[in-house]
Design a protein around this motif. Structure first.
Motif, short mmCIF file in Angstrom:
data_model
loop_
_atom_site.label_atom_id
_atom_site.label_comp_id
_atom_site.label_asym_id
_atom_site.label_seq_id
_atom_site.Cartn_x
_atom_site.Cartn_y
_atom_site.Cartn_z
N LEU A 152 11.00 -31.41 -50.90
CA LEU A 152 10.01 -30.54 -50.74
C LEU A 152 8.56 -31.10 -51.00
N GLY A 153 8.84 -32.33 -51.96
CA GLY A 153 7.61 -32.78 -52.45
C GLY A 153 6.34 -33.03 -51.55
N LEU A 154 6.63 -33.80 -50.81
CA LEU A 154 5.49 -34.39 -49.44
C LEU A 154 5.39 -32.95 -48.82
N SER A 155 6.30 -32.35 -48.63
CA SER A 155 5.94 -31.19 -47.75
C SER A 155 4.91 -30.19 -48.38
N ILE A 156 5.13 -29.92 -49.72
CA ILE A 156 4.35 -29.08 -50.52
C ILE A 156 2.69 -29.79 -50.36
N VAL A 157 2.80 -31.33 -50.70
CA VAL A 157 1.43 -32.04 -50.80
C VAL A 157 0.79 -31.72 -49.40
N ALA A 158 1.45 -31.69 -48.47
CA ALA A 158 0.82 -31.56 -47.19
C ALA A 158 0.25 -30.22 -46.92
N SER A 159 0.99 -29.28 -47.33
CA SER A 159 0.53 -27.88 -47.30
C SER A 159 -0.56 -27.49 -48.08
N ILE A 160 -0.54 -28.11 -49.27
CA ILE A 160 -1.72 -27.98 -50.23
C ILE A 160 -3.02 -28.55 -49.61
N VAL A 161 -2.88 -29.66 -49.07
CA VAL A 161 -4.11 -30.23 -48.41
C VAL A 161 -4.61 -29.32 -47.25
N ARG A 162 -3.80 -29.17 -46.53
CA ARG A 162 -4.18 -28.37 -45.19
C ARG A 162 -5.22 -26.93 -45.80
N ALA A 163 -4.41 -26.42 -47.05
CA ALA A 163 -5.02 -25.15 -47.44
C ALA A 163 -6.32 -25.52 -48.09
N HIS A 164 -6.64 -26.69 -48.39
CA HIS A 164 -7.96 -27.25 -48.90
C HIS A 164 -8.87 -27.73 -47.73
N GLY A 165 -8.30 -27.94 -46.48
CA GLY A 165 -9.23 -28.20 -45.50
C GLY A 165 -9.14 -29.70 -45.37
N GLY A 166 -8.32 -30.46 -45.72
CA GLY A 166 -8.04 -31.49 -45.78
C GLY A 166 -6.89 -32.38 -44.88
N SER A 167 -6.59 -33.58 -45.10
CA SER A 167 -5.64 -34.25 -44.32
C SER A 167 -5.01 -35.23 -45.34
N VAL A 168 -3.76 -35.73 -45.34
CA VAL A 168 -3.03 -36.58 -45.92
C VAL A 168 -2.35 -37.59 -44.94
N ARG A 169 -2.15 -39.03 -45.27
CA ARG A 169 -1.78 -40.05 -44.45
C ARG A 169 -0.94 -40.85 -45.35
N ALA A 170 0.19 -41.17 -44.81
CA ALA A 170 1.25 -42.14 -45.11
C ALA A 170 1.39 -43.39 -44.40
N VAL A 171 1.11 -44.55 -44.99
CA VAL A 171 1.28 -45.81 -44.27
C VAL A 171 2.28 -46.80 -45.05
N PRO A 172 3.27 -47.44 -44.37
CA PRO A 172 4.25 -48.09 -45.17
C PRO A 172 3.34 -49.52 -45.35
N ARG A 173 3.68 -50.01 -46.79
CA ARG A 173 3.01 -51.10 -47.10
C ARG A 173 4.20 -52.28 -46.55
N PRO A 174 3.65 -53.42 -46.15
CA PRO A 174 4.61 -54.35 -45.86
C PRO A 174 5.51 -54.99 -46.50
N GLU A 175 4.95 -55.04 -47.92
CA GLU A 175 5.99 -55.45 -49.08
C GLU A 175 6.97 -54.28 -49.48
N GLY A 176 7.04 -53.18 -48.77
CA GLY A 176 7.70 -52.06 -49.19
C GLY A 176 7.15 -51.22 -50.10
N GLY A 177 7.68 -49.91 -49.66
CA GLY A 177 6.74 -48.65 -50.47
C GLY A 177 6.00 -48.21 -49.47
N LEU A 178 5.08 -47.49 -49.90
CA LEU A 178 4.02 -46.56 -49.27
C LEU A 178 2.72 -46.53 -49.85
N GLU A 179 1.80 -46.32 -49.12
CA GLU A 179 0.45 -45.84 -49.37
C GLU A 179 0.05 -44.36 -49.00
#
Length: 400
Positions: A362-389
Motif C-alpha cells: 500500500l506504500g505507493l498507493s498511499i503516495v499517489a493518493s496523497i499527491v492527488r489530494a494536493h493537486g499534484g502528480s507522481v511518476r515512476a521511471v525504471p533505471r537502466p541499471e536497476g531500481g526506480l526513479e
C-alpha cells in the motif's frame, strides 16, 4: 477545429449559399424584364427606323442631316445593349458587395449564437474538470428552459450523486473496518506476549509466538495503511503552509538507522543547501500526509533495494521531490501498476531475505493518493541499471 468555429462557418456557409441563389434568381428576373439587346422588331415608317412602343415616325429632318435608317437602327441597338449591360453589371457588383458584408455579419452572429448555445456544454466540461476525490459534491445545476442541454446537465448531476454516494460508502467501510480490526489485533498481541513471557515457556512456544507477533505487526501496518489511504482519498479537511525541505530532512534523518541496518547508503542531495541561494519549497497542504508521502517513498526505496545499494533523495523545484534507488530491474510496462493497491509489479525485495519484513503493498498507493489530494502528480521511471526513479510534482508557493 472547435465546434464553435464549425457552427459559425456553417451559418456563414448557409447564408452565402442562400445569397448566391437569391442573386441568381434576381439576375434572371431583371434580365428578362429588360428590353432585348437585339432589335428584330424595328419597323420603318417613311424611311425612319423605330422600336415597338416608341412614338410614330419623325420627319426625315428630325433624324439629322446625313443619317440613314440603317445607322439610326444600329444606334438604338447599341444604346439598348449598353443599358442592359450597365444594369446587369450594377446588379452583380452591388449585390456581391451586399452579400460579402452580410456574410461577415452572419459569421459574427453565428459565432455569438454558437457561443450561447454551447455555454451549457462548457459548464459541463468545467464541472467535470473540477471533480476530484476532495470535491465530488461539485454539480452543474444548469438553469434555463427545459431542453436537450438542461436534460444532459441534469443527467450528469444525477450520475455524480450516485458516484459520490458509492465513494463515500466505500471509504466509510474501509475506515470503520480498519478501526474495528485494531482492537482484536491489540488484544491478540497482548495475549501472545503474555504467553511468551511466562516462566518455563517452551522454545517451540516462543518460536510460535515470535511468528504470530511478526504477522500481527504486518497486519497492523496493513490496517494503518488502509486508514491513511481512506483519509487521503477523502481529500484535505484543512490546509496549512508546509516547508517541504523540513519534511524531507526529518524523514531522511529518521530513516538513516533503517538504511544502515539494511546495508543501504542513504544520500540526501538537496538542491542548493544555502536557503539564500534557493528559497525553500512551500506547499499548501497537510503536513502529516506530506510527511507520510516522503516516508513511504524513502522506505520503499530502502526496502526494494540490495545490500550495498544506494538511495538518493533530492528536493527541488521541478520536481519538488525526487527519490531513486538501486535494486532489481522493473519492466517499463509495470511502472504504472506500482501505484495500484497491493501491487508488487514484479519487483524483488529484501522481503525474500531471512528475517526481513515484506511490504503490505500500500506504500505507493498511499503516495499517489496523497499527491492527488494536493493537486499534484507522481511518476515512476525504471533505471537502466536497476531500481526506480520516483518524481513528485506539487504546486508550490513562493516563500515570503
Amino acid at each position: 477545429m472547435s465546434v464553435r468555429i464549425r457552427l459559425a462557418l456553417t451559418c456563414g456557409g448557409l447564408f452565402l449559399l442562400s445569397g448566391v441563389v437569391l442573386l441568381a434568381v434576381n439576375y434572371i428576373l431583371v434580365r428578362s424584364a429588360l428590353p432585348p439587346a437585339a432589335a428584330p422588331a424595328v419597323r420603318s415608317f417613311g424611311g425612319t427606323m423605330t422600336m415597338p412602343g416608341q412614338p410614330g415616325p419623325e420627319p426625315p429632318d428630325a433624324i439629322g442631316t446625313g443619317s440613314t435608317p440603317e445607322s439610326s437602327g444600329l444606334t438604338v441597338v447599341s444604346a439598348v445593349r449598353s443599358y442592359r449591360g450597365g444594369v446587369l453589371n450594377t446588379l452583380l457588383v452591388q449585390s456581391g458587395v451586399a452579400i460579402g458584408a452580410t456574410l461577415i455579419l452572419a459569421l459574427l452572429l453565428g459565432w455569438v449564437v454558437a457561443d450561447r448555445t454551447l455555454r451549457p456544454v462548457q459548464a459541463v466540461v468545467a464541472t467535470a474538470r473540477r471533480l476530484g476525490a476532495d470535491n465530488l459534491d461539485a454539480r452543474i445545476r444548469l438553469r434555463g428552459p427545459r431542453d436537450e442541454l438542461t436534460e444532459l446537465a441534469d443527467t450528469f448531476d444525477e450520475m455524480l450523486d450516485r458516484l459520490a454516494a458509492s465513494f463515500d460508502s466505500q471509504r466509510r467501510f474501509v475506515a470503520n473496518a480498519s478501526h474495528e480490526l485494531r482492537t482484536p489485533l491489540a488484544a491478540q498481541r497482548t495475549l501472545v506476549e503474555v504467553a511468551m513471557g511466562r516462566p518455563g515457556a517452551e522454545p517451540a512456544l516462543r518460536e510460535l509466538g515470535t511468528r504470530l507477533l511478526t504477522m500481527n505487526v504486518r497486519i497492523e501496518a496493513l490496517i494503518e495503511g488502509l486508514l491513511v489511504l481512506a483519509r487521503s482519498d477523502r481529500g484535505l479537511a484543512a490546509r496549512q503552509v508546509v516547508c517541504l525541505d523540513e519534511v524531507v530532512e526529518t524523514v531522511v534523518d529518521t530513516h538513516r538507522a533503517v538504511a544502515a541496518e539494511a546495508g543501504v547508503d542513504l544520500r540526501w542531495e538537496r538542491t542548493g543547501r544555502d536557503r539564500s541561494a534557493r528559497p525553500p519549497d512551500l506547499v499548501w497542504g497537510d503536513r502529516v500526509l506530506l510527511e507520510r508521502m516522503v516516508s513511504n517513498l524513502v522506505d520503499n526505496a530502502i526496502k526494494y533495494n540490495r545490500r550495498g545499494g544506494t538511495v538518493w533523495v533530492r528536493d527541488g523545484r521541478d520536481p519538488v521531490l525526487w527519490v531513486a534507488n538501486t535494486g532489481p530491474s522493473v519492466p517499463s510496462s509495470s511502472a504504472v501498476d506500482l501505484f495500484e493497491p497491493f501491487s508488487q509489479a514484479g519487483r524483488g525485495s529484501r522481503g525474500a531475505e531471512p528475517g526481513a519484513q515484506p511490504g503490505a503493498g500500500l506504500g505507493l498507493s498511499i503516495v499517489a493518493s496523497i499527491v492527488r489530494a494536493h493537486g499534484g502528480s507522481v511518476r515512476a521511471v525504471p533505471r537502466p541499471e536497476g531500481g526506480l526513479e520516483m518524481a513528485v510534482f506539487l504546486p508550490t508557493r513562493e516563500s515570503a
